[in-house]
Every structure is written in structure tokens, then in C-alpha cells.
Motif scaffolding. Structure first.
Motif, PDB file in Angstrom:
ATOM      1  N   ALA A   8       1.245  -1.369  -0.015  1.00 23.43           N
ATOM      2  CA  ALA A   8       0.393  -0.216  -0.132  1.00 23.43           C
ATOM      3  C   ALA A   8       0.935   1.771  -0.431  1.00 23.43           C
ATOM      4  CB  ALA A   8      -0.879  -0.258   1.327  1.00 23.43           C
ATOM      5  N   MET A   9       2.361   1.036   0.964  1.00 24.17           N
ATOM      6  CA  MET A   9       2.218   2.441   0.871  1.00 24.17           C
ATOM      7  C   MET A   9       3.209   2.818  -0.828  1.00 24.17           C
ATOM      8  SD  MET A   9       2.421   4.047   3.629  1.00 24.17           S
ATOM      9  CE  MET A   9       3.493   5.261   3.835  1.00 24.17           C
ATOM     10  N   ARG A  10       4.324   1.418  -1.363  1.00 28.91           N
ATOM     11  CA  ARG A  10       5.148   1.643  -2.246  1.00 28.91           C
ATOM     12  C   ARG A  10       3.473   2.026  -3.698  1.00 28.91           C
ATOM     13  NH1 ARG A  10       9.564  -1.106  -4.508  1.00 28.91           N
ATOM     14  NH2 ARG A  10       8.747   0.406  -5.496  1.00 28.91           N
ATOM     15  N   LEU A  11       2.142   2.258  -3.464  1.00 26.60           N
ATOM     16  CA  LEU A  11       1.665   1.817  -4.150  1.00 26.60           C
ATOM     17  C   LEU A  11       1.152   4.031  -4.374  1.00 26.60           C
ATOM     18  CD1 LEU A  11      -1.440  -0.638  -4.546  1.00 26.60           C
ATOM     19  CD2 LEU A  11       0.292   0.731  -6.097  1.00 26.60           C
ATOM     20  N   LEU A  12       0.684   3.890  -2.767  1.00 22.44           N
ATOM     21  CA  LEU A  12       0.585   5.388  -2.444  1.00 22.44           C
ATOM     22  C   LEU A  12       1.945   6.278  -2.777  1.00 22.44           C
ATOM     23  CD1 LEU A  12      -0.799   5.264   0.725  1.00 22.44           C
ATOM     24  CD2 LEU A  12      -2.099   6.119  -1.529  1.00 22.44           C
ATOM     25  N   VAL A  13       2.644   6.219  -3.340  1.00 23.17           N
ATOM     26  CA  VAL A  13       4.316   6.682  -3.179  1.00 23.17           C
ATOM     27  C   VAL A  13       4.139   7.432  -4.606  1.00 23.17           C
ATOM     28  CG1 VAL A  13       6.853   6.738  -3.906  1.00 23.17           C
ATOM     29  CG2 VAL A  13       5.341   6.103  -1.090  1.00 23.17           C
ATOM     30  N   PHE A  14       3.770   6.038  -5.264  1.00 26.59           N
ATOM     31  CA  PHE A  14       3.651   5.957  -7.001  1.00 26.59           C
ATOM     32  C   PHE A  14       2.457   7.188  -7.341  1.00 26.59           C
ATOM     33  CE2 PHE A  14       1.916   4.874 -10.760  1.00 26.59           C
ATOM     34  CZ  PHE A  14       2.815   4.552 -11.651  1.00 26.59           C
ATOM     35  N   ILE A  15       1.461   6.979  -6.959  1.00 30.28           N
ATOM     36  CA  ILE A  15       0.210   7.076  -7.333  1.00 30.28           C
ATOM     37  C   ILE A  15       0.873   9.071  -6.895  1.00 30.28           C
ATOM     38  CG2 ILE A  15      -2.508   8.119  -6.674  1.00 30.28           C
ATOM     39  CD1 ILE A  15      -2.541   5.305  -6.131  1.00 30.28           C
ATOM     40  N   GLY A  16       1.142   9.632  -5.548  1.00 35.14           N
ATOM     41  CA  GLY A  16       1.332  10.763  -5.690  1.00 35.14           C
ATOM     42  C   GLY A  16       2.392  11.105  -6.608  1.00 35.14           C
ATOM     43  N   PHE A  17       3.532  10.704  -6.586  1.00 35.03           N
ATOM     44  CA  PHE A  17       4.181  11.211  -8.484  1.00 35.03           C
ATOM     45  C   PHE A  17       3.851  10.833  -9.817  1.00 35.03           C
ATOM     46  CE2 PHE A  17       7.723   9.795  -5.460  1.00 35.03           C
ATOM     47  CZ  PHE A  17       7.998  11.263  -5.069  1.00 35.03           C
ATOM     48  N   PHE A  18       2.727   9.978  -9.607  1.00 31.13           N
ATOM     49  CA  PHE A  18       2.367   9.821 -10.660  1.00 31.13           C
ATOM     50  C   PHE A  18       1.206  11.136 -10.556  1.00 31.13           C
ATOM     51  CE2 PHE A  18      -2.376   8.999 -13.466  1.00 31.13           C
ATOM     52  CZ  PHE A  18      -0.537   8.822 -14.718  1.00 31.13           C
ATOM     53  N   ALA A  19       0.298  12.145  -9.414  1.00 28.63           N
ATOM     54  CA  ALA A  19      -0.840  13.415  -9.930  1.00 28.63           C
ATOM     55  C   ALA A  19       0.421  14.087  -9.423  1.00 28.63           C
ATOM     56  CB  ALA A  19      -1.221  12.717  -8.037  1.00 28.63           C
ATOM     57  N   LEU A  20       1.500  14.642  -9.397  1.00 31.07           N
ATOM     58  CA  LEU A  20       3.083  15.579 -10.202  1.00 31.07           C
ATOM     59  C   LEU A  20       2.664  15.242 -11.146  1.00 31.07           C
ATOM     60  CD1 LEU A  20       4.261  17.852  -8.033  1.00 31.07           C
ATOM     61  CD2 LEU A  20       5.874  15.837  -8.178  1.00 31.07           C
ATOM     62  N   GLY A  21       3.105  13.893 -11.676  1.00 31.76           N
ATOM     63  CA  GLY A  21       3.445  14.894 -13.109  1.00 31.76           C
ATOM     64  C   GLY A  21       2.483  15.214 -13.920  1.00 31.76           C
ATOM     65  N   ARG A  22       0.856  14.773 -13.485  1.00 32.43           N
ATOM     66  CA  ARG A  22       0.396  14.907 -14.123  1.00 32.43           C
ATOM     67  C   ARG A  22      -0.544  16.293 -13.761  1.00 32.43           C
ATOM     68  NH1 ARG A  22      -1.388  13.491 -18.320  1.00 32.43           N
ATOM     69  NH2 ARG A  22      -3.128  13.993 -17.879  1.00 32.43           N
ATOM     70  N   LEU A  23       0.382  16.977 -13.209  1.00 36.08           N
ATOM     71  CA  LEU A  23      -0.048  18.881 -12.276  1.00 36.08           C
ATOM     72  C   LEU A  23       0.482  19.289 -12.892  1.00 36.08           C
ATOM     73  CD1 LEU A  23      -0.558  18.102  -8.823  1.00 36.08           C
ATOM     74  CD2 LEU A  23      -2.014  18.986 -10.386  1.00 36.08           C
ATOM     75  N   LEU A  24       1.857  18.623 -13.694  1.00 33.07           N
ATOM     76  CA  LEU A  24       2.971  19.300 -14.449  1.00 33.07           C
ATOM     77  C   LEU A  24       2.852  19.141 -15.558  1.00 33.07           C
ATOM     78  CD1 LEU A  24       5.890  18.424 -12.158  1.00 33.07           C
ATOM     79  CD2 LEU A  24       4.791  20.353 -12.158  1.00 33.07           C
ATOM     80  N   THR A  25       1.359  18.920 -16.419  1.00 25.61           N
ATOM     81  CA  THR A  25       1.409  18.383 -17.862  1.00 25.61           C
ATOM     82  C   THR A  25       1.599  17.473 -18.630  1.00 25.61           C
ATOM     83  OG1 THR A  25       2.377  20.213 -18.291  1.00 25.61           O
ATOM     84  CG2 THR A  25      -0.390  20.757 -17.689  1.00 25.61           C
ATOM     85  N   LEU A  26       2.289  16.745 -17.842  1.00 27.36           N
ATOM     86  CA  LEU A  26       3.265  15.622 -18.920  1.00 27.36           C
ATOM     87  C   LEU A  26       2.205  14.840 -19.295  1.00 27.36           C
ATOM     88  CD1 LEU A  26       6.239  15.016 -16.295  1.00 27.36           C
ATOM     89  CD2 LEU A  26       5.887  16.508 -17.819  1.00 27.36           C
ATOM     90  N   ASN A  27       2.429  14.147 -19.621  1.00 25.84           N
ATOM     91  CA  ASN A  27       1.582  13.240 -20.591  1.00 25.84           C
ATOM     92  C   ASN A  27       2.001  11.686 -19.509  1.00 25.84           C
ATOM     93  OD1 ASN A  27       1.445  10.549 -21.869  1.00 25.84           O
ATOM     94  ND2 ASN A  27       3.033  11.068 -24.401  1.00 25.84           N
ATOM     95  N   VAL A  28       0.793  11.003 -19.887  1.00 23.30           N
ATOM     96  CA  VAL A  28       0.340   9.874 -18.973  1.00 23.30           C
ATOM     97  C   VAL A  28       1.287   9.426 -18.633  1.00 23.30           C
ATOM     98  CG1 VAL A  28      -1.285   8.417 -18.467  1.00 23.30           C
ATOM     99  CG2 VAL A  28      -2.352   9.900 -19.355  1.00 23.30           C
ATOM    100  N   LEU A  29       1.896   8.390 -20.497  1.00 21.10           N
ATOM    101  CA  LEU A  29       3.463   7.560 -20.617  1.00 21.10           C
ATOM    102  C   LEU A  29       4.275   8.165 -19.308  1.00 21.10           C
ATOM    103  CD1 LEU A  29       4.444   5.307 -20.945  1.00 21.10           C
ATOM    104  CD2 LEU A  29       4.541   6.608 -23.317  1.00 21.10           C
ATOM    105  N   TRP A  30       4.893   9.521 -19.613  1.00 18.78           N
ATOM    106  CA  TRP A  30       5.960  10.346 -18.997  1.00 18.78           C
ATOM    107  C   TRP A  30       5.730  10.387 -17.643  1.00 18.78           C
ATOM    108  CZ3 TRP A  30      10.162   9.108 -20.993  1.00 18.78           C
ATOM    109  CH2 TRP A  30      10.871   9.527 -22.696  1.00 18.78           C
TER     110      TRP A  30
END
Length: 82
Positions: A8-30
Motif C-alpha cells: 500500500a505504501m509503495r502504491l501511494l508513493v507511486f500515485i503521489g508522483f503520478f499525480a504530480l506528473g499530471r499536475l505538471l501537465t506531462l503526458n500520461v506515459l511520461w
């Protein structure tokens, strides 16, 4: 229980960074690539105590299983000798 917590902690860390990447308007893949790499690095340091407890638990279970197997083989040898 420790496996579920660690996962769960690994997933939360991943989701957090993924959300940050999307907030930075990165493509979903990037955003996913950024999240994967960053979460691996952060999890390595942040979750080290949980990973060590997980490894110790697995080691204990394997040692217990090996000891039971040795005892079972020894019992079989004694039965064959009788």
C-alpha cells in the motif's frame, strides 16, 4: 500484514508522483515513467525498515519450513531403520 502495508505504501508513493506528473501537465506515459522511477528511489530509502521486517519474516518462515522438513526426513530415516 506487513506485506499489505508495504504494498500500500509503495502504491501511494507511486500515485503521489503520478499525480504530480499530471499536475505538471506531462503526458500520461511520461507521468507514469516519472512516477515509477521516482517512487523506486524514494521507496528504497523511505520504506527500508518495512522492507527489512518483511525480509526477516520471510527468512524466519523459510527457516521454520526447512527445519520441519529436516525433522520429517529424520523421522522417515528412523522409521526405515526399524
Amino acid at each position: 500484514m506487513i506485506v499489505a502495508r508495504y504494498t500500500a505504501m509503495r502504491l501511494l508513493v507511486f500515485i503521489g508522483f503520478f499525480a504530480l506528473g499530471r499536475l505538471l501537465t506531462l503526458n500520461v506515459l511520461w507521468a507514469a515513467v516519472l512516477a515509477a522511477v521516482a517512487s523506486m528511489v524514494v521507496s528504497y530509502f523511505l520504506l527500508a525498515p518495512d522492507r527489512e521486517r518483511l525480509a526477516a519474516g520471510l527468512e524466519r518462515r523459510v527457516e521454520d519450513r526447512m527445519e520441519r522438513r529436516r525433522a520429517q526426513l529424520e523421522d522417515e530415516r528412523v522409521d526405515e531403520e526399524d
